[in-house]
Design an enzyme around this catalytic site. Structure first.
Site, PDB file in Angstrom:
ATOM      1  N   HIS A   1       0.834  -1.201   0.000  1.00 44.62           N
ATOM      2  CA  HIS A   1       0.000   0.000   0.000  1.00 44.62           C
ATOM      3  C   HIS A   1       0.873   1.257   0.000  1.00 44.62           C
ATOM      4  O   HIS A   1       0.683   2.177  -0.817  1.00 44.62           O
ATOM      5  CB  HIS A   1      -0.910  -0.035   1.227  1.00 44.62           C
ATOM      6  CG  HIS A   1      -1.773   1.171   1.410  1.00 44.62           C
ATOM      7  ND1 HIS A   1      -3.137   1.131   1.242  1.00 44.62           N
ATOM      8  CD2 HIS A   1      -1.482   2.453   1.759  1.00 44.62           C
ATOM      9  CE1 HIS A   1      -3.640   2.334   1.460  1.00 44.62           C
ATOM     10  NE2 HIS A   1      -2.657   3.152   1.796  1.00 44.62           N
ATOM     11  N   GLU A   2       1.851   1.295   0.908  1.00 47.73           N
ATOM     12  CA  GLU A   2       2.713   2.475   1.023  1.00 47.73           C
ATOM     13  C   GLU A   2       3.663   2.601  -0.168  1.00 47.73           C
ATOM     14  O   GLU A   2       3.942   3.717  -0.632  1.00 47.73           O
ATOM     15  CB  GLU A   2       3.507   2.420   2.333  1.00 47.73           C
ATOM     16  CG  GLU A   2       2.654   2.513   3.581  1.00 47.73           C
ATOM     17  CD  GLU A   2       1.801   3.776   3.620  1.00 47.73           C
ATOM     18  OE1 GLU A   2       2.249   4.819   3.089  1.00 47.73           O
ATOM     19  OE2 GLU A   2       0.697   3.718   4.165  1.00 47.73           O
TER      20      GLU A   2
ATOM     21  N   HIS B   1       1.955   4.332  -3.030  1.00 48.92           N
ATOM     22  CA  HIS B   1       2.015   5.789  -2.885  1.00 48.92           C
ATOM     23  C   HIS B   1       3.372   6.322  -3.351  1.00 48.92           C
ATOM     24  O   HIS B   1       3.450   7.290  -4.112  1.00 48.92           O
ATOM     25  CB  HIS B   1       1.841   6.185  -1.414  1.00 48.92           C
ATOM     26  CG  HIS B   1       0.444   6.071  -0.898  1.00 48.92           C
ATOM     27  ND1 HIS B   1      -0.639   6.657  -1.511  1.00 48.92           N
ATOM     28  CD2 HIS B   1      -0.048   5.453   0.210  1.00 48.92           C
ATOM     29  CE1 HIS B   1      -1.728   6.413  -0.809  1.00 48.92           C
ATOM     30  NE2 HIS B   1      -1.404   5.675   0.233  1.00 48.92           N
TER      31      HIS B   1
END
Length: 388
Positions: free
Chosen positions: A65-66, A69
């Site tokens: 998820h990170e 980004h």
């Protein structure tokens, strides 16, 4: 910035690490998932191994998820400092702000879309293999898929610093053209959301007696605190405007060589200055640490001759090593709110020390900018002759 206790190396060129608090998350989810699996499949070593695997899998998906980004941020021209996993999930530390609303929106949406995609795929796999193999593994995969879907949905709640808050900021920024207003609205929304979670968690704990309310309260406290930081950082950016680091830095600063002994330092001319904190440099002149007089007071006098300065100096955070061309507002927003902030070192293209910015320099720049004055008074200023 959240410091990584354990560095994990680089993924796609991005530094990755974990904070020690992630062990609490790992243990908690292993316990919760293990209890659920044990109720359905019996208490066995296999069940707990599967539960531990599921907890590790959840951390891996949080990292994905990170990283989503961060990868989109880099492709949009935004620098990425580090990705850190910690107690409440993950944090992508960006080196600067997105340049336009479109980039801001793309960066914000990358994480939830990644979590949603992982969740759907894992749920499909769990449903496909469930009839074929049975046992705790399909249930663990179902839990992992559901957690990722929940993560995606929760992160899209419209309050900074959640991804939904970033989406809200990007949309308002695009509509109004006012980044400060967009950031302020998203941060206020984050404060309201944080307070709501605090109240909800407290009610769950006191009225229902469910210990899960503590987790909601912790999450609410984090959101509320982080939203306050967002508001403070937005104010700094507004007041400092286009001021650059070079506009306020002290050039040719006093520094301490990491190879000196503490006794050498105490015999040097540095002791006759009124400076409280010094950058520590390696033999090539690159800043690697920071040292204040208080760091030396616990060292026994007998050890001063044999202890190198580099051994007692504190490691310089990556955010405290900047270029003279960096915006002062972007740097100040990352370091001035840290309790351990001492000094910002300014480096040239070869990473050699060329200047420093202290907390006093930052405070003065903010106060002068708030009054409409240049961030730094001209050295050529002379008081007018009033004839008095």
């Amino acid at each position: 910035m959240l410091r990584a206790t354990i560095p994990l190396g680089r993924v796609a060129g991005i530094r990755v690490g974990v904070h020690w608090s992630v062990l609490v998350t790992l243990g908690l989810f292993t316990y919760l998932l293990g209890r659920s699996l044990a109720d359905a499949h019996g208490n066995s070593v296999l069940v707990w191994l599967v539960a531990a695997t599921g907890a590790v899998g959840l951390l891996a998906t949080l990292l994905a998820h990170e990283l989503a980004h961060s990868i989109v941020a880099r492709r949009s021209g935004t620098r990425v400092e580090v990705v850190v996993l910690w107690l409440l999930g993950g944090v992508s530390e960006l080196g600067d702000e997105p340049k336009d609303p479109r980039s801001d929106l793309r960066i914000a949406m990358a994480g939830p879309l990644t979590s949603l995609g992982i969740g759907v795929i894992v749920l499909v796999v769990a449903n496909l293999i469930g009839p074929l193999m049975g046992g705790p593994v399909p249930d663990m995969l179902g839990w992992l898929g559901a957690m990722n879907v929940v993560l995606a949905v929760f992160n899209l709640l419209p309050g900074a610093p959640l991804d939904g808050g970033r989406v809200l900021r990007a949309l308002i920024w695009r509509r109004t053209g006012d980044r400060l207003r967009a950031t302020t609205i998203a941060a206020h929304s984050g404060r309201i959301l944080g307070l709501g979670l605090l109240i909800l968690g407290g009610a769950e704990l006191l009225l229902v007696g469910n210990a899960g309310g503590l987790w909601l309260m912790l999450l609410g406290w984090f959101l509320y605190s982080a939203a306050n930081v967002e508001l403070a950082a937005a104010g700094l950016r507004h007041r400092l405007g286009d001021t650059r680091i070079r506009d306020v830095m002290t050039e040719h600063p006093l520094s301490v060589s990491a190879g000196w002994s503490v006794a050498d330092l105490l015999r040097s001319q540095i002791v006759h200055t009124d400076h409280r904190v010094f950058p520590v440099t390696d033999p090539a002149g690159r800043p690697i640490g920071v040292l204040s007089w208080s760091d030396l007071t616990a060292l026994p006098a007998a050890a001063r001759a044999t202890t190198a300065v580099g051994k007692v100096a504190r490691t310089l955070p990556p955010t405290a090593r900047v270029s003279g061309d960096d915006l002062l507002s972007a740097v100040a927003a990352k370091v001035v709110l840290r309790p351990d902030f001492d000094i910002i070192t300014v480096i040239d293209p070869h990473e050699r020390l060329i200047g420093v910015v202290t907390a006093t320099d930052l405070t003065l720049a903010v106060q002068r900018s708030a009054l409409g004055l240049p961030a730094r008074r001209s050295e050529r200023f002379r008081p007018p002759n009033t004839g008095l």
